[in-house]
Scaffold this active site. Structure first.
Site, PDB file in Angstrom:
ATOM      1  N   SER A  49       0.827  -1.209   0.000  1.00  0.00           N
ATOM      2  CA  SER A  49       0.000   0.000   0.000  1.00  0.00           C
ATOM      3  C   SER A  49       0.859   1.256   0.000  1.00  0.00           C
ATOM      4  O   SER A  49       2.066   1.230   0.239  1.00  0.00           O
ATOM      5  CB  SER A  49      -0.928   0.040   1.223  1.00  0.00           C
ATOM      6  OG  SER A  49      -0.283   0.577   2.358  1.00  0.00           O
ATOM      7  N   VAL A  50       0.174   2.380  -0.220  1.00  0.00           N
ATOM      8  CA  VAL A  50       0.824   3.692  -0.200  1.00  0.00           C
ATOM      9  C   VAL A  50       1.407   4.003   1.182  1.00  0.00           C
ATOM     10  O   VAL A  50       2.352   4.787   1.315  1.00  0.00           O
ATOM     11  CB  VAL A  50      -0.184   4.793  -0.621  1.00  0.00           C
ATOM     12  CG1 VAL A  50      -1.272   4.971   0.428  1.00  0.00           C
ATOM     13  CG2 VAL A  50       0.497   6.114  -0.922  1.00  0.00           C
ATOM     14  N   LYS A  51       0.873   3.363   2.225  1.00  0.00           N
ATOM     15  CA  LYS A  51       1.318   3.633   3.586  1.00  0.00           C
ATOM     16  C   LYS A  51       2.725   3.082   3.883  1.00  0.00           C
ATOM     17  O   LYS A  51       3.331   3.446   4.891  1.00  0.00           O
ATOM     18  CB  LYS A  51       0.313   3.063   4.591  1.00  0.00           C
ATOM     19  CG  LYS A  51      -1.040   3.742   4.551  1.00  0.00           C
ATOM     20  CD  LYS A  51      -0.975   5.177   5.027  1.00  0.00           C
ATOM     21  CE  LYS A  51      -2.365   5.750   5.242  1.00  0.00           C
ATOM     22  NZ  LYS A  51      -2.327   7.114   5.798  1.00  0.00           N
ATOM     23  N   ASP A  52       3.225   2.193   3.019  1.00  0.00           N
ATOM     24  CA  ASP A  52       4.612   1.745   3.175  1.00  0.00           C
ATOM     25  C   ASP A  52       5.562   2.931   3.214  1.00  0.00           C
ATOM     26  O   ASP A  52       6.573   2.925   3.914  1.00  0.00           O
ATOM     27  CB  ASP A  52       5.029   0.858   1.989  1.00  0.00           C
ATOM     28  CG  ASP A  52       4.282  -0.447   1.920  1.00  0.00           C
ATOM     29  OD1 ASP A  52       3.560  -0.781   2.876  1.00  0.00           O
ATOM     30  OD2 ASP A  52       4.429  -1.135   0.889  1.00  0.00           O
TER      31      ASP A  52
END
Length: 375
Positions: A49-52
């Site tokens: 995800s973008v949250k990585d």
């Protein structure tokens, strides 16, 4: 086949980000869009995800500042799941213990992934407001007070959240657009003319907006997407209808305004409210028309973009060949495969000539032995 060789990476953190920008031509054609509709595909990042991106940035910054002590620190984080997965991945590599607090509505897949990465997971009631001691934020704060060497990196206030997107996500989008030549069949302004993203903590839309407007195109239109039931959109009148209403989509929207979200017009020019129903229809379109196995918040972003194209400002962009509209697709369907909305989408039967033909063939009484069939 030509390919660009990639060096051997030291660990999974080096595989965070650097995600592709993909044309969504079939969806654009279906809606009569003349502009280029582009999806930033974040589920191909190492943790999914973008949250990585923010997890990596927050951990590295905390190490540099001496806030994380190898062998001692316990990273505690309240999250909808994806930031937790990114932190659990980073901490597995770095050797830190992790405790994640997460509302019960978040998917079982997220909890399973967190536990697989070695994290302790505590579920909290969905109905608790953010400032309740029983909310995922309140429980995380209690654990931080009681656990020796416990630290909350705090995605809601940590400046490295929007900075991760200003320094990586935004520049990646710019590089993809400016390095793709404009042609007769695929005209391009060679700029990012509009950017659309859902808002949770708000770090993504804030950070990418700053990257685009500071260094690339000051006139870029940034559209923030907020689910009905959340209070992040401006003007506040947008939030009145359905305020506090539960919504199924995960990872976007809140009942408070995170510090890292800039709702100022220079950063976010326009807000759109979206429904679960429209989000999940958009997910189905992304899967069946573009072959992209995305999660629910990606559907929110796309449905919000399509709603914005119906506004006066959006119609001008939609009707102009060569303008580039980037929609951020935050994660993949991996996290939601047990959810009712996904199973309904996946097993929903649509009439087709092929389905009718298959039914007819299988209804025939004649059975041809396998060895005589044309295989």
């Amino acid at each position: 086949m030509e390919f660009a060789p990639r060096r051997i990476l030291d660990n999974a953190l080096d595989a965070v980000g650097n995600t592709p920008l993909i044309r969504l031509d079939k969806i654009a054609a279906e809606h009569g869009l003349k502009c280029n509709l582009l999806g930033k595909l974040e589920f191909v990042s190492a943790g999914g995800s973008v949250k990585d991106r923010i997890a990596k940035a927050m951990v590295l910054a905390a190490e540099k500042e001496g806030k994380l002590i190898p062998g001692k620190s316990v990273v505690i984080e309240p999250t909808s799941g994806n930031t937790g997965i990114g932190l659990a991945m980073a901490c597995a590599i770095k050797g830190y213990s992790v405790v994640i607090t997460m509302p019960k509505k978040m998917s079982l897949e997220k909890e399973a992934l967190l536990r697989a990465l070695g994290a302790q997971v505590i579920r909290t009631p969905d109905e608790e407001p953010w400032d309740s001691p029983r909310s995922h934020i309140g429980v995380a704060c209690k654990l931080q007070r009681e656990i020796e060497h416990g630290i909350i990196l705090d995605q809601y206030r940590n400046i490295n959240n929007p900075l991760a997107h200003e320094y990586t996500t935004g520049p990646e989008i710019i590089a993809s657009v400016v390095s793709t030549p404009s042609t007769r069949t695929r005209p391009s302004s060679m700029k990012v003319d509009a950017f659309v993203a859902g808002a949770g903590t708000g770090g993504t839309v804030t950070g990418v907006s700053r990257a685009l407007k500071k260094t690339h195109n000051a006139d870029c239109i940034v559209v923030g997407i907020d689910p009905i039931g959340s209070i992040l959109a401006l003007p506040n009148s947008l939030n009145i209808d359905g305020e506090g209403k539960p919504y199924v989509v995960e990872g976007i929207g809140y009942d408070f305004i995170p510090d890292v979200l800039s709702r100022d017009v220079p950063d976010v020019n326009h807000w759109v409210k979206t429904s679960d129903e429209d989000a999940f229809k958009a997910v189905q379109a992304l899967m069946r028309k573009e072959g992209l196995l995305v999660g629910g918040s990606s559907g929110s972003a796309l449905s919000g973009a399509l709603a914005w194209f119906e506004t006066e400002q959006g119609r001008k962009v939609a009707g102009t060949e060569g303008l580039n509209v980037v929609v951020l697709l935050p994660d993949g369907i991996r996290n939601y495969m047990s959810k009712e909305w996904f199973l309904k989408n996946a097993f929903q039967t649509e009439h087709s000539d092929l389905a009718t033909r298959i039914t007819g063939i299988l209804a025939q009484e004649e059975i041809v032995p396998v060895q005589k069939a044309n295989l």
